[in-house]
Design a protein around this motif. Structure first.
Motif, mmCIF file in Angstrom:
data_model
loop_
_atom_site.group_PDB
_atom_site.id
_atom_site.type_symbol
_atom_site.label_atom_id
_atom_site.label_comp_id
_atom_site.label_asym_id
_atom_site.label_seq_id
_atom_site.Cartn_x
_atom_site.Cartn_y
_atom_site.Cartn_z
ATOM 1 N N LEU A 40 0.856 -1.181 0.000
ATOM 2 C CA LEU A 40 0.000 0.000 0.000
ATOM 3 C C LEU A 40 0.894 1.233 0.000
ATOM 4 N N VAL A 41 0.716 2.105 -1.012
ATOM 5 C CA VAL A 41 1.545 3.300 -1.133
ATOM 6 C C VAL A 41 0.682 4.550 -1.251
ATOM 7 N N LEU A 42 1.237 5.664 -0.818
ATOM 8 C CA LEU A 42 0.589 6.972 -0.920
ATOM 9 C C LEU A 42 1.359 7.794 -1.947
ATOM 10 N N PRO A 43 0.754 8.095 -3.113
ATOM 11 C CA PRO A 43 1.461 8.850 -4.149
ATOM 12 C C PRO A 43 1.876 10.238 -3.667
ATOM 13 N N CYS A 70 6.085 8.410 -8.025
ATOM 14 C CA CYS A 70 6.735 8.319 -6.718
ATOM 15 C C CYS A 70 5.677 8.139 -5.640
ATOM 16 N N ALA A 71 6.015 7.360 -4.604
ATOM 17 C CA ALA A 71 5.056 7.151 -3.520
ATOM 18 C C ALA A 71 5.778 6.762 -2.242
ATOM 19 N N LEU A 72 5.091 6.971 -1.139
ATOM 20 C CA LEU A 72 5.564 6.573 0.188
ATOM 21 C C LEU A 72 4.936 5.226 0.529
ATOM 22 N N VAL A 73 5.742 4.276 0.946
ATOM 23 C CA VAL A 73 5.233 2.955 1.316
ATOM 24 C C VAL A 73 4.587 3.065 2.697
ATOM 25 N N LEU A 74 3.286 2.760 2.765
ATOM 26 C CA LEU A 74 2.549 2.833 4.028
ATOM 27 C C LEU A 74 2.506 1.481 4.735
ATOM 28 N N LYS A 95 10.688 -1.106 2.333
ATOM 29 C CA LYS A 95 10.004 -1.349 3.599
ATOM 30 C C LYS A 95 9.094 -0.153 3.877
ATOM 31 N N GLU A 96 8.337 -0.215 4.942
ATOM 32 C CA GLU A 96 7.451 0.888 5.299
ATOM 33 C C GLU A 96 8.259 2.164 5.509
ATOM 34 N N GLN A 97 7.691 3.293 5.091
ATOM 35 C CA GLN A 97 8.260 4.632 5.180
ATOM 36 C C GLN A 97 9.373 4.896 4.168
ATOM 37 N N ASP A 98 9.581 4.003 3.182
ATOM 38 C CA ASP A 98 10.511 4.253 2.084
ATOM 39 C C ASP A 98 9.786 4.977 0.960
ATOM 40 N N TRP A 99 10.507 5.818 0.222
ATOM 41 C CA TRP A 99 9.982 6.423 -0.999
ATOM 42 C C TRP A 99 10.393 5.525 -2.156
#
Length: 138
Positions: A40-43, A70-74, A95-99
């Motif tokens: 799950l990512v946040l663009p 580009c997105a942040l891994v949630l 991993k979580e919190q990676d771009w």
């Protein structure tokens, strides 16, 4: 006889107490848990104004967010990067919190309160980056 329609913000209903309870829950806990090998990512939404101080209209920011790569891994699903045939012994690519960077049309998009998120397959991540502002968005 006509029915009186009252906007929800003025009406007091049993749902009001439920809505107040859900407002106290952090937004990350409201998001769906990815299943299997999904992520799950946040663009990346970009900045609201230019370096010169000119404010960018919301419509332009929204349009850029739809086209971003580009997105942040949630959240990461429980089986992501577990396939040793596909990923070898190198382990997880992110991993979580990676771009991360992914393909323009990759993943499934859906809207949540406050924007849009995507569900990507673990092999759709192309690269890990430090700062999404460094990537030029076209």
């Amino acid at each position: 006889m006509s029915k009186l329609i009252v906007p929800r913000r003025f009406a007091s209903t049993p749902q009001d107490s439920q809505e107040k309870e859900t407002q106290d829950v952090p937004i990350l806990e409201k998001l769906p848990e990815p299943t299997g090998w999904r992520i799950l990512v946040l663009p990346y939404r970009g900045k609201g104004k230019t370096e010169g101080g000119v404010f960018i209209p919301d419509a332009a920011v929204e349009r850029e967010a739809l086209a971003t790569v580009c997105a942040l891994v949630l959240k990461v699903g429980p089986l992501a990067y577990k396939d040793t045939d596909k990923f070898g012994e190198s382990g997880a690519w992110c991993k979580e919190q990676d771009w991360v960077i992914f393909g323009r049309y990759a993943g499934s998009r859906f809207k949540i309160e406050g924007g849009e998120v995507r569900l990507l397959n673990d092999d759709e991540v192309l690269a890990r980056i430090n700062d999404p502002a460094d990537i030029l968005h076209i």
